[in-house]
Design a protein around this motif. Structure first.
Motif, short mmCIF file in Angstrom:
data_model
loop_
_atom_site.label_atom_id
_atom_site.label_comp_id
_atom_site.label_asym_id
_atom_site.label_seq_id
_atom_site.Cartn_x
_atom_site.Cartn_y
_atom_site.Cartn_z
N GLN A 329 8.36 47.19 22.25
CA GLN A 329 7.47 48.32 22.36
C GLN A 329 6.30 47.54 22.21
OE1 GLN A 329 7.60 50.79 19.02
NE2 GLN A 329 6.97 52.77 20.34
N ASP A 358 12.16 47.80 19.43
CA ASP A 358 11.37 47.43 18.33
C ASP A 358 11.88 46.86 17.05
OD1 ASP A 358 11.04 49.21 16.11
OD2 ASP A 358 10.64 50.60 17.85
N MET A 361 13.80 49.31 14.62
CA MET A 361 15.00 50.20 15.00
C MET A 361 15.99 50.00 14.15
SD MET A 361 14.96 49.99 19.31
CE MET A 361 16.45 50.86 19.52
N ASP A 363 19.00 52.37 14.58
CA ASP A 363 20.02 53.13 15.34
C ASP A 363 20.12 52.56 16.84
OD1 ASP A 363 22.19 55.23 15.30
OD2 ASP A 363 20.76 55.55 16.89
N GLY A 365 22.33 53.86 19.18
CA GLY A 365 23.11 54.80 19.81
C GLY A 365 22.86 54.40 21.40
N GLN A 366 21.65 54.79 21.54
CA GLN A 366 21.32 54.83 23.08
C GLN A 366 21.41 53.59 23.81
OE1 GLN A 366 17.37 56.65 23.33
NE2 GLN A 366 18.16 58.38 24.49
N SER A 368 23.39 51.33 22.88
CA SER A 368 25.12 51.13 23.10
C SER A 368 25.70 51.75 24.37
CB SER A 368 25.59 51.37 21.84
OG SER A 368 26.98 51.79 22.08
N THR A 369 24.98 53.09 24.47
CA THR A 369 25.61 53.72 25.67
C THR A 369 24.88 53.05 26.86
OG1 THR A 369 25.27 55.91 24.46
CG2 THR A 369 25.22 55.96 27.01
N TYR B 67 27.82 60.48 22.67
CA TYR B 67 27.02 59.82 21.77
C TYR B 67 28.07 59.31 20.55
CZ TYR B 67 23.09 58.73 18.35
OH TYR B 67 22.57 58.13 17.46
N ARG B 69 31.35 59.01 20.67
CA ARG B 69 32.71 58.52 21.09
C ARG B 69 33.30 57.32 20.04
NH1 ARG B 69 28.36 56.21 23.58
NH2 ARG B 69 28.44 53.87 23.70
N SER B 81 31.43 55.00 27.97
CA SER B 81 30.05 55.81 28.08
C SER B 81 30.01 57.03 28.38
CB SER B 81 28.99 54.68 28.64
OG SER B 81 29.11 54.94 29.92
N GLU B 82 29.15 57.95 28.21
CA GLU B 82 29.13 59.31 28.90
C GLU B 82 28.52 59.18 30.27
OE1 GLU B 82 27.84 58.37 26.02
OE2 GLU B 82 25.89 59.37 25.60
N LEU B 83 27.76 58.04 30.57
CA LEU B 83 27.37 57.86 32.05
C LEU B 83 28.40 57.93 32.97
CD1 LEU B 83 25.00 56.35 30.09
CD2 LEU B 83 23.74 56.48 32.30
N GLN B 106 19.85 64.93 23.77
CA GLN B 106 18.71 64.12 23.26
C GLN B 106 18.65 63.22 24.33
OE1 GLN B 106 20.01 62.42 19.73
NE2 GLN B 106 21.27 60.91 20.43
N ASP B 107 19.11 62.86 25.31
CA ASP B 107 18.79 61.99 26.33
C ASP B 107 18.95 62.73 27.81
OD1 ASP B 107 21.44 61.76 26.74
OD2 ASP B 107 21.52 59.75 25.57
N MET B 123 18.06 55.59 32.14
CA MET B 123 18.00 56.57 31.06
C MET B 123 16.85 56.60 30.42
SD MET B 123 21.26 55.48 28.48
CE MET B 123 21.07 56.48 27.40
N ASN B 124 16.48 57.73 29.76
CA ASN B 124 15.25 57.98 29.11
C ASN B 124 15.02 56.88 27.94
OD1 ASN B 124 17.01 59.38 27.56
ND2 ASN B 124 15.49 60.62 26.60
N LYS B 126 13.97 56.25 23.68
CA LYS B 126 14.00 57.01 22.61
C LYS B 126 13.40 58.52 22.47
CE LYS B 126 12.47 53.69 20.05
NZ LYS B 126 12.14 52.88 18.95
#
Lengths: 378, 265
Positions: A329, A358, A361, A363, A365-366, A368-369, B67, B69, B81-83, B106-107, B123-124, B126
């Motif tokens: 970031q 950064d 951070m 968490d 989660g995103q 990970s996805t 999220y 899972r 993954s949900e994607l 949230q995304d 993906m977006n 954060k």
């Protein structure tokens, strides 16, 4: 010693740098903090002191440093100052502050003001034009200044002989790290992404002779292993730093191996060695001049997109299927470079993802996805 | 004898389940309006099993996505993954799909699908801009139900620009418009345009190819779908099962995995 024992020892050191500082101090050694990037650590070693790499922290939160920093400074720089202000680095005897990027330049003055009367801060300005004769001379002049300041702190004179010895020690360590990167890429079943990072990160917190000895022992063990039949995916990582074990655990959970890296904290810092003969100050200046393919360094052939081609080649040579870019970031150089990298990757048909990160951070989660989905498309 | 598979999508704001028989027929579905970290997932599972008159033991394979899972490790056989699951679900509902846009709680995710398989995605970061959470925040400020945003926005007669994509700054803009006496319906329309602009920017990074399918809870908001169509210049398809799309994809993958495991044996 077994691979597991060695890897665990590196992990222990990587996770507890403050214990290393305490140990060095207990042994009567002086410790010099070294900020990114390309500081000539060899000078610290030659002065009989211990260089301690400071690349932010994955465990701290910015609080005190807010008094000094603009909000758009990267967390690496801000958390370095945070640790100086909150007492974590009170045992340091000095600090080298390189100024290669637009954040580190003003930050060098924040460090100086914040540490006034408490800690000597050694200013280091690398030249943009590092290759011509005048650039080499400028680098040497700067290193001469660093050398003088280190001599004042240590009370020792840095002789040419001591510096040549230091260069040899560092060259050997860089070679061991480069070999480890290759071996780790060949044996991801044994060296996970988390463990790989710990080995490379520990180098910043150890006296290089000790790190080399341990790493050469590890490399020997890895070389003796039978070839690994990896069923998962292989990628190359890029960015300034990605040393958070929680983030790297996602790679291990999804059976994604790091085949090679273009990360500043890892391979970018160990690509080039210094000459072991001749004028050692010139050898260090030439070493800096020979650094290439780095976002932070001026490339007189930038229109040829050489850096991006270098990264593409690295991916192909390593047998990786894609690239994961950790976008720090507020890192302007990395952000500005990204379109050129993307262009080259797209042209080569190499898939990639860019993850915003950064050091504050907690968490993932995103991430990970995104990483799991990336493994699905590779 | 039929093979039953269960897909569970634990999102940040809702928990959804789809039960399939033989990877084709939807036997039952459930939706609870709370997601990861709540009682939602368990309640959604209990509900779908009850509706189908089945038990855990009747399920040949259970696959979790979303999220949350990883929170079903003991219950589910696997997770993805949900994607991947959204791409799979959309390809089941719309076989010609090439672009999937999923706006979740949230995304925001945009996926390229080729022959039913995800080949690229964006993906977006954060930031909550353009997500379901963004709409929740705006609905709260406007004192309307989030479900009513689509109908209210359709009644707008005047364009009101909400220029900020940041949720916090956009909230300030909305409050400023309200204090000026601007009609709520016009503000809502502006919010939909703002979301569409943000999502379209992300979608353009991987390129838009027909058919475009929008999934996720926000696809129920006709205002956002319409604004997105305008922003993209492509028709945007939605399904009544839009909110279940991730769970549907998970149930389809569950069937595939069961068949593969069986074949291997």
């Amino acid at each position: 010693m077994s691979i597991e024992v060695l890897l665990n020892e590196f992990a222990e050191i990587s996770e507890h740098p403050h214990r290393q500082i305490e140990k060095f101090k207990a042994e009567g050694k002086k410790v010099i903090g070294v900020l990114p990037y390309y500081a000539p650590e060899e000078l610290v070693y030659a002065a009989g002191m211990v260089p301690m790499g400071i690349w932010g922290s994955n465990k701290k939160t910015i609080s005190h440093a807010k008094e000094y920093c603009a909000t758009f400074y990267c967390t690496i720089a801000q958390l370095a100052l945070e640790m100086l202000l909150d007492g974590t680095l009170d045992d340091l005897d000095g600090l080298i502050t390189p100024t290669i990027c637009d954040t580190l330049r003003p930050m060098s003055q924040n460090f100086r003001v914040a540490m006034e009367g408490k800690l000597p801060c050694i200013f280091l300005a690398h030249p943009q034009q590092r290759k011509p004769t005048f650039g080499l001379q400028f680098t040497m002049d700067q290193y001469q200044h660093v050398k003088g300041e280190l001599e004042k702190i240590s009370g020792n004179t840095i002789t040419d002989e001591a510096l040549r010895t230091a260069i040899k020690v560092y060259n050997r360590n860089r070679a061991a790290r480069r070999e480890f990167v290759v071996l780790a890429g060949q044996h991801p079943d044994v060296v996970s992404a988390v463990k790989r990072s710990a080995v490379l990160r520990a180098a910043y917190f150890m006296i290089k002779d000790d790190h080399t000895a341990k790493l050469e022992a590890l490399n020997a063990e890895l070389r003796a292993l039978p070839p690994c039949d990896w069923k998962g995916k292989k990628i190359v990582t890029s960015g300034i730093i990605c040393d958070n074990p929680k983030l790297l655990q996602i790679f291990d959970d999804n059976k994604i191996a790091i085949a090679a890296d273009d990360v500043a904290h890892e391979s970018r810092m160990i690509r080039v060695d210094a000459a072991e003969t001749g004028d050692p100050m010139m050898a260090l200046a030439q070493q800096f001049a020979d650094q290439d393919y780095d976002i932070l360094l001026y490339d007189e052939h930038s229109s040829e997109n050489r850096r991006a081609d270098f990264v593409v080649k690295k991916i192909k040579d390593s047998g990786a299927q894609g690239l994961v870019l950790f976008m720090q970031q507020f890192c302007d150089p990395e952000e500005m470079e990204y379109p050129y990298l993307k262009k080259a990757l797209d042209a080569a048909g190499i898939p990639h993802i860019k993850l915003g990160v950064d050091q504050q951070m907690r968490d993932f989660g995103q991430a990970s996805t995104a990483i799991q989905a990336f493994a699905d498309v590779l | 004898m039929s093979i039953y598979t269960l897909g569970i999508d634990i999102g940040s704001t809702a928990s959804k389940c789809i039960m399939l028989s033989d990877g084709k027929e939807i036997v039952a579905k459930s939706l609870i309006d709370v997601g990861a970290g709540t009682s939602g997932p368990q309640r959604a599972i209990d509900q779908v099993l009850e509706e189908a008159g089945k038990t855990r033991e009747d399920m040949s394979f259970i696959l979790a996505t979303g999220y949350g899972r990883n929170s079903l490790e003991e219950f589910a056989d696997d997770q993805m993954s949900e994607l991947s699951c959204h791409a799979k679900g959309a390809a089941f509902l719309f076989p010609e799909v090439r672009t999937v846009i999923d706006i979740g709680g949230q995304d925001v995710k945009v996926m390229r699908v080729e022959n039913g398989i995800m080949t690229n995605f964006q993906m977006n970061d954060k930031c909550a801009a353009g997500t379901g959470r963004f709409l929740d925040v705006m609905a709260r400020v406007l004192e309307v139900d989030v479900e009513d945003l689509g109908a209210l926005g359709a009644q707008s007669t005047k364009y009101v620009g909400i220029s900020s994509t940041c949720t916090v700054f956009a909230e300030s803009e909305v409050i400023s418009q309200l204090s000026k006496g601007t009609d709520k319906r016009d503000i809502i329309n502006g919010i939909h345009q703002s979301v569409a602009g943000r999502v379209a920017g992300l979608a353009h990074r991987i390129g838009i190819q027909d058919q475009v399918v929008m999934t996720g809870g926000v696809a129920q908001n006709t205002g956002v779908v319409g604004a997105l169509q305008n922003a993209l210049g492509h028709e945007v398809h939605t399904s009544p099962l839009t909110q279940y799309n991730g769970a549907l994809g998970a149930a389809l993958f569950a069937y595939q995995k069961y068949k593969k495991a069986h074949k291997d044996k």
